[in-house]
Design a protein around this motif. Structure first.
Motif, mmCIF file in Angstrom:
data_model
loop_
_atom_site.group_PDB
_atom_site.id
_atom_site.type_symbol
_atom_site.label_atom_id
_atom_site.label_comp_id
_atom_site.label_asym_id
_atom_site.label_seq_id
_atom_site.Cartn_x
_atom_site.Cartn_y
_atom_site.Cartn_z
ATOM 1 N N LEU A 181 0.828 -1.211 0.000
ATOM 2 C CA LEU A 181 0.000 0.000 0.000
ATOM 3 C C LEU A 181 0.862 1.260 0.000
ATOM 4 C CD1 LEU A 181 -2.795 -1.184 2.450
ATOM 5 C CD2 LEU A 181 -2.912 -1.032 -0.058
ATOM 6 N N GLU A 182 1.987 1.224 0.697
ATOM 7 C CA GLU A 182 2.904 2.371 0.686
ATOM 8 C C GLU A 182 3.505 2.575 -0.703
ATOM 9 O OE1 GLU A 182 5.714 1.411 3.766
ATOM 10 O OE2 GLU A 182 4.353 2.030 5.370
ATOM 11 N N ALA A 183 3.854 1.477 -1.370
ATOM 12 C CA ALA A 183 4.415 1.575 -2.726
ATOM 13 C C ALA A 183 3.389 2.182 -3.680
ATOM 14 C CB ALA A 183 4.858 0.196 -3.221
ATOM 15 N N ILE A 184 2.141 1.779 -3.540
ATOM 16 C CA ILE A 184 1.080 2.334 -4.387
ATOM 17 C C ILE A 184 0.862 3.806 -4.064
ATOM 18 C CG2 ILE A 184 -1.408 2.263 -4.868
ATOM 19 C CD1 ILE A 184 -1.230 -0.808 -4.614
ATOM 20 N N ALA A 185 0.807 4.144 -2.793
ATOM 21 C CA ALA A 185 0.563 5.538 -2.379
ATOM 22 C C ALA A 185 1.657 6.479 -2.870
ATOM 23 C CB ALA A 185 0.439 5.616 -0.861
ATOM 24 N N ALA A 186 2.860 5.977 -3.053
ATOM 25 C CA ALA A 186 3.983 6.816 -3.485
ATOM 26 C C ALA A 186 3.985 7.089 -4.993
ATOM 27 C CB ALA A 186 5.303 6.151 -3.082
ATOM 28 N N MET A 187 3.104 6.423 -5.726
ATOM 29 C CA MET A 187 3.070 6.586 -7.179
ATOM 30 C C MET A 187 2.406 7.899 -7.574
ATOM 31 S SD MET A 187 1.846 2.823 -8.389
ATOM 32 C CE MET A 187 2.762 1.374 -7.912
ATOM 33 N N PRO A 188 2.760 8.424 -8.753
ATOM 34 C CA PRO A 188 2.034 9.585 -9.283
ATOM 35 C C PRO A 188 0.556 9.213 -9.463
ATOM 36 C CG PRO A 188 4.021 9.161 -10.565
ATOM 37 C CD PRO A 188 3.855 8.001 -9.619
ATOM 38 N N ASP A 189 -0.318 10.204 -9.422
ATOM 39 C CA ASP A 189 -1.766 9.962 -9.439
ATOM 40 C C ASP A 189 -2.234 9.019 -10.540
ATOM 41 O OD1 ASP A 189 -2.030 11.550 -7.231
ATOM 42 O OD2 ASP A 189 -2.835 13.285 -8.308
ATOM 43 N N ASP A 190 -1.785 9.219 -11.784
ATOM 44 C CA ASP A 190 -2.283 8.390 -12.883
ATOM 45 C C ASP A 190 -1.901 6.917 -12.700
ATOM 46 O OD1 ASP A 190 0.394 9.176 -13.318
ATOM 47 O OD2 ASP A 190 0.215 8.954 -15.494
ATOM 48 N N GLU A 191 -0.710 6.640 -12.207
ATOM 49 C CA GLU A 191 -0.277 5.272 -11.955
ATOM 50 C C GLU A 191 -0.933 4.712 -10.702
ATOM 51 O OE1 GLU A 191 3.947 5.777 -11.761
ATOM 52 O OE2 GLU A 191 4.155 5.927 -13.938
ATOM 53 N N ARG A 192 -1.064 5.545 -9.681
ATOM 54 C CA ARG A 192 -1.653 5.115 -8.411
ATOM 55 C C ARG A 192 -3.091 4.637 -8.609
ATOM 56 N NH1 ARG A 192 -4.886 7.642 -5.693
ATOM 57 N NH2 ARG A 192 -4.279 9.698 -6.435
ATOM 58 N N VAL A 193 -3.866 5.360 -9.399
ATOM 59 C CA VAL A 193 -5.269 4.998 -9.632
ATOM 60 C C VAL A 193 -5.359 3.606 -10.248
ATOM 61 C CG1 VAL A 193 -7.302 5.576 -11.025
ATOM 62 C CG2 VAL A 193 -6.098 7.365 -9.772
ATOM 63 N N ILE A 194 -4.512 3.321 -11.216
ATOM 64 C CA ILE A 194 -4.514 2.003 -11.861
ATOM 65 C C ILE A 194 -4.057 0.932 -10.876
ATOM 66 C CG2 ILE A 194 -3.440 0.616 -13.681
ATOM 67 C CD1 ILE A 194 -3.387 3.232 -15.372
ATOM 68 N N ALA A 195 -2.991 1.203 -10.139
ATOM 69 C CA ALA A 195 -2.480 0.223 -9.163
ATOM 70 C C ALA A 195 -3.521 -0.074 -8.083
ATOM 71 C CB ALA A 195 -1.190 0.733 -8.540
ATOM 72 N N GLU A 196 -4.206 0.952 -7.601
ATOM 73 C CA GLU A 196 -5.246 0.742 -6.585
ATOM 74 C C GLU A 196 -6.371 -0.131 -7.134
ATOM 75 O OE1 GLU A 196 -4.860 4.859 -3.973
ATOM 76 O OE2 GLU A 196 -6.305 4.790 -5.615
ATOM 77 N N ARG A 197 -6.749 0.111 -8.383
ATOM 78 C CA ARG A 197 -7.827 -0.676 -8.993
ATOM 79 C C ARG A 197 -7.388 -2.132 -9.158
ATOM 80 N NH1 ARG A 197 -12.562 -1.475 -8.492
ATOM 81 N NH2 ARG A 197 -13.643 -2.310 -10.277
ATOM 82 N N ILE A 198 -6.166 -2.339 -9.612
ATOM 83 C CA ILE A 198 -5.669 -3.712 -9.761
ATOM 84 C C ILE A 198 -5.608 -4.403 -8.408
ATOM 85 C CG2 ILE A 198 -3.620 -5.093 -10.338
ATOM 86 C CD1 ILE A 198 -3.240 -3.213 -12.758
ATOM 87 N N HIS A 199 -5.150 -3.682 -7.379
ATOM 88 C CA HIS A 199 -5.092 -4.285 -6.040
ATOM 89 C C HIS A 199 -6.488 -4.716 -5.587
ATOM 90 C CE1 HIS A 199 -4.033 -5.210 -1.980
ATOM 91 N NE2 HIS A 199 -4.787 -4.235 -1.510
#
Length: 148
Positions: free
Chosen positions: A44-62
């Motif tokens: 979750l920390e790795a995802i939170a550290a991503m830029p918004d456009d990447e974070r949104v995709i990573a959160e959805r995949i998670h």
């Protein structure tokens, strides 16, 4: 963009360092639910550290992976979000910015049971997740753990 020289790029060295830290952490005496919670927190920390456009995709995949295959444990792998079964990474998300790539990647490792004939894809470029992409990700994740 980082200059390519002989040897590893700064991003590649950072990923190797992250993996070394992950392996050291795995070697500690943390067990069971405590280790799973710590691994999930790192994901979750790795995802939170991503830029918004990447974070949104990573959160959805998670979210999708967690719903479709709750037996997979979230963790980091080379500093990237990953989901493992019995400690072996089944699937992972690589943000485009991690290695200054053109697109994000959602991929699978050897433990995934995606085998289909003598040749099949093991990673997909992901620039957005709409209904069609979500269906594909759900199907792939379900298939990846079908034999487990």
């Amino acid at each position: 963009m980082a200059e390519k020289t002989e040897g590893f790029s700064d991003a590649e060295r950072a990923a190797m360092k992250a993996r070394t830290d992950e392996l050291r952490a795995e070697g500690r005496k943390t067990k069971g639910a405590t280790k799973a919670a710590a691994d999930l927190e790192k994901l979750l920390e790795a995802i939170a550290a991503m830029p918004d456009d990447e974070r949104v995709i990573a959160e959805r995949i998670h979210l999708i992976v967690s719903e479709v295959a709750p037996k997979l444990q979230g963790k980091t792998w080379y500093g990237m979000p990953a989901w493992a079964l019995d400690g072996k990474v089944v699937c992972f998300f690589q943000a485009a910015g991690k290695f200054e790539s053109r697109y994000n990647t959602f991929g699978f490792q050897d433990p995934a049971t995606l085998d289909d004939g003598s040749m099949w894809p093991t990673s997909w470029a992901v620039t957005a997740i709409g209904p069609a992409e979500e269906r594909l990700i759900r199907d792939l994740v379900a298939r990846s753990v079908a034999g487990a």
